[in-house]
Structures are given as C-alpha cells and as structure tokens.
Design an enzyme around this catalytic site. Structure first.
Site, PDB file in Angstrom:
ATOM      1  CE  LYS A 246      -4.022   2.053   2.269  1.00  0.00           C
ATOM      2  NZ  LYS A 246      -5.059   1.919   3.304  1.00  0.00           N
ATOM      3  CD  GLU A 334     -19.315  -2.934   9.195  1.00  0.00           C
ATOM      4  OE1 GLU A 334     -18.532  -2.094   8.722  1.00  0.00           O
ATOM      5  OE2 GLU A 334     -19.542  -4.045   8.655  1.00  0.00           O
ATOM      6  NE  ARG A 362     -20.852  -3.331   6.021  1.00  0.00           N
ATOM      7  CZ  ARG A 362     -20.328  -3.676   4.848  1.00  0.00           C
ATOM      8  NH1 ARG A 362     -20.571  -2.951   3.776  1.00  0.00           N
ATOM      9  NH2 ARG A 362     -19.561  -4.736   4.720  1.00  0.00           N
TER      10      ARG A 362
END
Length: 584
Positions: A246, A334, A362
């Site tokens: 990244k 979640e 969610r």
C-alpha cells in the site's frame, strides 16, 4: 525526451495497443499522476498506489467494460478511473459537481457496481456471472478484494456460494496486510503465513473449490499479465492471490500506511505532509470519544471498547494502546461487532460499540434482535453522523435517526457539543436499563475547554437554549450551532431536544401550548427522523400548530464539502436565517 504514454490513453482500447514492454513506464506515469493530483486536491492515496500494476494488467488483458470488473472497496480505483476516460477531470475527484471518489455506475460504463462499503464484490460479481450464464454470454467477471475486506462476513457468504457454481468468476485478493488500519484476525495470520511459505495446512480457498494460484508479486506487471492470461482459459471460479505494498511509489506512504491512506495535502515531490499553522482549536468529536472512553475505563473496570476496523477513525486507538485487553478491533465485521457487544453485555460488561453511522446499517438485524429485543445495555457511539463531505452518498450518516427510531427499547441521543458527548458517555456507563445510540458528526467541535468534570444527564430531557416570543425552533444534535447563529438577532425560541427517543413530551406539551409555529431542524433524513417524531406527537395529541420540517431531503446527497452541501439543501446559517424570518 521519453514519450508519455498516459496522455494517449482515453480508454482501455488505447491501452491494449501498447507494447507490453512499455507498461512499466505507464505504471510510473500513472503513479506520478495520482500523487500529483491527490497532493493538492486530497483524497485516498495509498490504496490506489498499491494496485497500479494490477489495474493496468486487468484492463490490458480483459476486454472491459464487456468483461466486468468490480473493486472492493473503491479506495483502490483511482488508477481505474484515470484509464477509463476520466483522466482529464480526475482533478475534480470528490469535489462538488466532480467525479466520485468511488466507482459509481451512473458515472461510467466501466464502473460496473457502486462500491463505497466493503466486502460486497464477490456477491455482486457472482450475481453478474450467473446472469451472463443465463443469458448465454461469454464474458469474464473479476472482483478485486482487499485482504481487510475479505474478512467481512458477506465475502465469506459469496465465497461459499461461488464454490459450488461453475460461474466464470475470478476473485483477486489484493493482500497488503492493511485496510485503513492494519488488518486483524486469524485470516490475516493465515495469509501472512502463506506469504512466508510457512502455511502447512490445506489451502482454505482450494477447499472451497476454487482454482487457487499465487501468491505472486503484485508489482511485477509481466507476471500478473501472464497469470491473468492463463486464468482466462480456466473455467469456473478462480482465485488469484497477489502481494502488494500500500502506498507503493511514495516512500512516506509505504512507511506510514495509516496516515497516507488519506493524508490530506502533501508535497508531491518529497511526500511530506503540508504542515498547517497550529492554532488552538476545538477537538475532533472522535477524539473526545477516544479520550473520554479511556478516562472512564480507568475508573470503571467493566467498560470495554469495540470497533469494526476503525481504531484510528473512531479514536478507539487510545484505549487499544493503553488497555489492549479491553479494546477490540474486530475487522470489517459490523454484524459481529454488535452481537459481540451483546454477548459481553449479558455478562455484566459495559460495551461501547463505536461504528460509523453509515456502517451500522449493515448490522440492523443484530441491533434489533440481539440487543434491543433482549434489553441489553450496549452503548452505540455512531461516529460520522450527518453529512460527512467528500466521501459522498455511500458515507453520509443521514439515516440513523430514522432507522433506529422505530426500534423498541432503544434510547437515541444526539449531543449538541463535546461536553454533551462526554456527559452522555459518563451517564451511560453508570447503568442503563436499555441500549443507547449516541450520534455525533465527523470533524471538529465547538468547545476549547471540553475536559470538564462529568455531569449526569437526565434521560429524555430537552433544554431551552434561547427564549423568544415569535415561534419555536427545535433542533437535535450539532446542527444547533448553525441554528444558534441563524437566530442571533431574531426573536424566536430555540430548544435542543437532545433525545429523539424518548422525546421530552412534557417539554413538547409546553412548546405546543405556547407557540403557533414550530420548526424542527436536523441533519438526518426528513423522512422518518426527528421532525417526523414531533409530527407524530402532534397528531396523537390533536395539536393543529403549524409544523415545518428541515433536514436532509428524500434523496441521496452527493459529494462536496459539508459547507457546500449544507448550502445546497438549506441547512447553512444564512439559509436557516432567511427561512425562519419568512414566518415572522
């Protein structure tokens, strides 16, 4: 002078005309282009830099948009946007009226699926692949999913189904060991062991009936192209594991991957962040939460903290650093976060479950069945409530008051400022009979001297902020700041109702008996929100007062700064002032 390739590419058709030996040069140009734009315009940086070679290879090998490509999540897709006809307006990324920071179907035929939230790509790509089969089409379907996103429950559901189909589906795992914060969990450890070559057990992906290949170097463009060409000839579900870095190509972004996920403005040549003039400012609401939960946890050993993959964004990181055995990052999960909190609550712990407002959607079933139905006193701290700005429609937290208000046994509180946030957190951990949702916005507050002694807040009690004669304005949460400024020189009353549930009915009775006109103001959807609750109260009690509702209109709000968006929908100071004056 070396020829520039990027300026000649207006679509993947031009890309496929290039000689493969020129693609590393194109990758270099694409990285520089992303760095130069994001350095001045801001946005998500590290994720897109990490997949430059993969992005080029995918559009080079596959016949996009006929072959369908989904990014999970859209943080990775800047290079994709630039190569698919949006190079010349990429500088408008995330700005009002400009292109979206995430793939968006109405923006381009190359954006096959909207992806602002995580872990959805496998299910969506499988749905497309099955549809192609049913229609007799011969096309490829590719889902690029990050290693943090694949840990989400929905990704496992997609893998489980895909493995028993013969759909033409390719899943590419972008494995860089970090989402926004470092990836967590047993799956992350498994992938780390695969990279090291120390994983002795059977491959779990192969066990799910996928043709597994990898891991391969995600920055070796020739190797990626070779493997993608091989996989094009393989039928059924396939899984390619690539290793990337990244922030690749910018030293600081590689070194500090958390900070350079979305670094703000920086020097494009050196990578150094632009230092802002330091003036004493109110804290971010997330930091008020972060420091306050740590302060409370030191006094109350029953307190635990939970966040799904947002320890930095929520500032739970302070507690995680100080009390690692009592603060938990559960990854992009979640639903698990909510039910984990419920389980803890059954055993007498006091869980603070910190989830962005838009992400709590969610876990709706878990809020209802696992928490509220059982009257478990979980403390939900909903960060990023209201309009969040440049992340746009997928991230605005403008539905929470509406989707939570209809749930029995749930208290809903919106602090006006930092002191109110601290005090409701303090009050909640003293012991409640029901769960509570506390919603607060992204960004800075309004109070410099916010670390004041705790005070208990009476549940269901609103307060009068300003006494006037003409009409009553009822606000909820931090939008009170705009209201207070809007009515500075207007003879009206202003009430901070504080609780959407339970409403302060005694105060409302007094208000309805005193004022002919009542205006409700909220940074939540008008449909089903705080104003709707006041209307319901009026109907039940047969009041005929004039009631006007201001809030988020019944439409998805796009991206732009919070100030710009508030102006667009009439929630800025000037618009509110003019609206209120029109009733006098």
């Amino acid at each position: 002078m070396q020829k520039s390739f990027l300026n000649t590419i207006n679509s993947p058709k031009e890309l496929r005309l290039l000689n493969q030996k020129d693609l590393p040069q194109l990758a270099k140009e694409l990285r520089e282009f992303i760095i130069n734009i994001v350095a001045t315009k801001e946005g998500h940086l590290g994720a897109s830099l990490g997949v430059v070679e993969l992005t080029i290879a995918l559009h080079y090998v596959f016949n996009t948009p006929e072959d369908q490509l989904i990014w999970d999540v859209g943080h990775q897709a800047y290079g994709h946007k630039i190569l698919t006809g949006r190079r010349d307006n990429f500088h408008t990324n995330r700005q009002l009226g400009g292109i979206s920071g995430f793939p968006k179907r109405e923006e381009s035929e190359y954006d096959t699926f909207g992806v602002g939230h995580a872990s959805t790509s496998i299910s969506a790509a499988l749905g497309m692949a099955i549809a192609s089969q049913l229609k007799g089409e011969d096309k490829h379907h590719i889902a690029v999913i990050g290693d943090a996103s694949i840990a989400g429950g929905m990704a496992f559901e997609g893998l489980n189904h895909a493995g028993v189909t013969d759909a033409n589906l390719l899943i590419i795992l972008n494995d860089n060991a970090i989402g926004i914060d470092p990836s967590v969990g047993a799956l992350k450890q498994y992938l780390t062991n695969v990279k090291k070559g120390t994983q002795k057990r059977n491959n779990i992906i192969k066990a799910l009936n996928f043709d597994y290949s990898g891991p391969i170097d995600g920055h070796d463009i020739d190797k990626i192209i070779s493997e993608l060409n091989r996989l094009k000839t393989v039928k059924g579900p396939k899984f390619l594991h690539i290793i990337t870095t990244k922030g690749k190509g910018l030293k600081q972004a590689e070194k500090d991957q958390v900070k350079y996920h979305a670094p703000g403005k920086f020097n494009a040549k050196t990578g150094d962040l632009i230092t802002k003039i330091t003036v004493e400012e109110p804290p971010k609401y997330q930091d008020v939460f972060g420091y306050t939960i740590l302060e409370l946890a030191k006094q109350n050993k029953k307190i635990v903290g939970i966040t799904p993959a947002m320890p930095t964004g929520s500032s739970l990181k302070y507690m995680m650093e100080d009390m690692p055995n009592r603060a938990f990052d559960v990854g992009i999960a979640e639903q698990h976060a909510v039910t984990l909190a419920a389980g803890m609550a059954t055993q007498g712990l006091i869980p603070f479950c910190n989830i962005y407002s838009t992400f709590l959607q969610r876990a709706y079933d878990q809020i209802i069945h696992d928490v509220a139905l059982q009257k478990l006193p979980v403390i939900f701290c909903l960060d990023r409530a209201g309009l969040v700005g440049e992340d746009g429609a997928t991230h605005h937290g403008v539905f929470d008051l509406s989707y939570l208000r209809c749930i029995p046994n749930l208290i809903i509180f919106a602090p006006r400022n930092e002191l109110e946030l601290r005090n409701i957190m303090y009050t909640s951990q003293l012991g409640l009979e029901f769960p509570i949702a506390i919603r607060y916005p992204r960004g800075k507050g309004v109070t410099l001297n916010w670390k004041q002694p705790f005070q208990n807040i009476e549940i269901g009690k609103g307060i009068l902020l300003k006494k006037g004669k003409k009409l009553a304005v009822l606000s909820i949460g931090t939008i009170a700041k705009n209201v207070s400024e809007a009515i500075l020189n207007i003879d009206v009353s202003h009430y901070d109702m504080r609780f959407v549930k339970p409403l302060d009915e005694r105060l409302l009775l007094s208000i309805f008996e005193t004022y002919d006109t009542i205006i409700t103001i909220e940074d939540n959807s008008i449909t089903g929100g705080f104003g709707s609750a006041v209307l319901e109260f009026a109907a039940i009690n047969n009041y005929k007062n004039t009631i006007k509702l201001l809030g988020i209109p019944d439409a998805f709000i796009e991206h732009g700064s919070v100030d710009e968006l508030q102006q667009a929908i009439g929630l800025d100071v000037e618009s509110l002032s003019n609206y209120i004056k029109s009733f006098l």
